[in-house]
Design a protein around this motif. Structure first.
Motif, short mmCIF file in Angstrom:
data_model
loop_
_atom_site.label_atom_id
_atom_site.label_comp_id
_atom_site.label_asym_id
_atom_site.label_seq_id
_atom_site.Cartn_x
_atom_site.Cartn_y
_atom_site.Cartn_z
N VAL A 30 0.85 -1.19 0.00
CA VAL A 30 0.00 0.00 0.00
C VAL A 30 0.89 1.25 0.00
O VAL A 30 1.82 1.35 0.78
N GLY A 31 0.62 2.17 -0.89
CA GLY A 31 1.38 3.40 -0.99
C GLY A 31 2.57 3.31 -1.94
O GLY A 31 3.35 4.24 -2.05
N THR A 32 2.70 2.20 -2.65
CA THR A 32 3.82 2.00 -3.56
C THR A 32 3.70 2.88 -4.80
O THR A 32 2.63 3.00 -5.39
N TRP A 33 4.83 3.48 -5.19
CA TRP A 33 4.89 4.28 -6.40
C TRP A 33 5.65 3.57 -7.51
O TRP A 33 5.48 3.86 -8.68
N LYS A 34 6.53 2.63 -7.10
CA LYS A 34 7.37 1.97 -8.10
C LYS A 34 7.66 0.55 -7.61
O LYS A 34 7.91 0.33 -6.43
N ILE A 35 7.61 -0.43 -8.51
CA ILE A 35 7.95 -1.81 -8.19
C ILE A 35 9.16 -2.21 -9.02
O ILE A 35 9.16 -2.06 -10.23
N GLU A 36 10.20 -2.69 -8.33
CA GLU A 36 11.41 -3.14 -9.00
C GLU A 36 11.63 -4.61 -8.70
O GLU A 36 11.14 -5.13 -7.70
N LYS A 88 8.14 3.26 -1.90
CA LYS A 88 7.06 4.15 -1.48
C LYS A 88 7.45 5.63 -1.55
O LYS A 88 6.76 6.47 -1.01
N CYS A 89 8.57 5.92 -2.20
CA CYS A 89 9.01 7.31 -2.34
C CYS A 89 8.27 7.98 -3.50
O CYS A 89 8.22 7.43 -4.59
N GLU A 91 9.79 6.67 3.92
CA GLU A 91 9.60 5.25 4.20
C GLU A 91 10.59 4.42 3.42
O GLU A 91 10.87 4.69 2.26
N LYS A 92 11.11 3.37 4.09
CA LYS A 92 11.97 2.43 3.36
C LYS A 92 11.06 1.45 2.62
O LYS A 92 9.93 1.19 3.06
N PRO A 93 11.52 0.93 1.50
CA PRO A 93 10.67 0.05 0.71
C PRO A 93 10.44 -1.31 1.35
O PRO A 93 11.28 -1.80 2.11
N ALA A 94 9.31 -1.91 1.04
CA ALA A 94 9.04 -3.28 1.45
C ALA A 94 9.70 -4.20 0.42
O ALA A 94 9.73 -3.87 -0.77
N VAL A 95 10.22 -5.34 0.88
CA VAL A 95 10.87 -6.29 -0.02
C VAL A 95 10.19 -7.64 0.19
O VAL A 95 10.16 -8.17 1.30
N ILE A 96 9.62 -8.18 -0.90
CA ILE A 96 8.90 -9.45 -0.83
C ILE A 96 9.48 -10.40 -1.86
O ILE A 96 9.56 -10.08 -3.04
N ALA A 97 9.91 -11.59 -1.39
CA ALA A 97 10.50 -12.60 -2.26
C ALA A 97 9.45 -13.18 -3.20
O ALA A 97 8.24 -13.10 -2.93
N VAL A 157 8.03 -12.17 3.21
CA VAL A 157 8.38 -10.76 3.41
C VAL A 157 9.79 -10.71 3.95
O VAL A 157 10.06 -11.11 5.08
N LEU A 158 10.73 -10.19 3.13
CA LEU A 158 12.12 -10.08 3.55
C LEU A 158 12.35 -8.83 4.37
O LEU A 158 13.20 -8.81 5.25
N ASP A 159 11.61 -7.77 4.06
CA ASP A 159 11.66 -6.52 4.82
C ASP A 159 10.30 -5.87 4.70
O ASP A 159 9.84 -5.59 3.60
N PRO A 160 9.61 -5.64 5.84
CA PRO A 160 8.28 -5.05 5.76
C PRO A 160 8.27 -3.57 5.36
O PRO A 160 7.23 -3.00 5.07
N GLY A 161 9.44 -2.96 5.35
CA GLY A 161 9.50 -1.53 5.05
C GLY A 161 8.92 -0.74 6.20
O GLY A 161 8.73 -1.26 7.29
#
Length: 73
Positions: free
Chosen positions: A26-32, A44-45, A53-59, A64-68
């Motif tokens: 939620v709130g994502t502007w870009k997916i890499e 989420k920048c 906010e730091k980005p969430a990282v999902i394998a 979830v590797l990092d919930p952001g």
């Protein structure tokens, strides 16, 4: 990205949609896609210069590797 990664992204997005406002995307502007980690980064920048906010990282497995989350406060 190949077919497997695209299928994983679709599954992750469907799962995030089902979570509603409590999802990590939620709130994502870009997916890499990070090939080394085999994971998606939900940035989420709003602009490239400043971010609260730091980005969430999902394998690709859905783990979830990092919930952001917030960088400040």
């Amino acid at each position: 990205m190949g077919r497997e990664e695209l299928a994983a992204l679709i599954a992750i997005l469907q799962d995030e949609l089902a979570k509603g406002t409590s999802g990590h995307a939620v709130g994502t502007w870009k997916i890499e896609y990070d090939k080394k980690r085999s994971a998606f980064i939900f940035d989420k920048c709003e602009n490239d210069g400043y971010c609260e906010e730091k980005p969430a990282v999902i394998a690709t497995s859905g783990a979830v590797l990092d919930p952001g989350g917030p960088l400040f406060g």
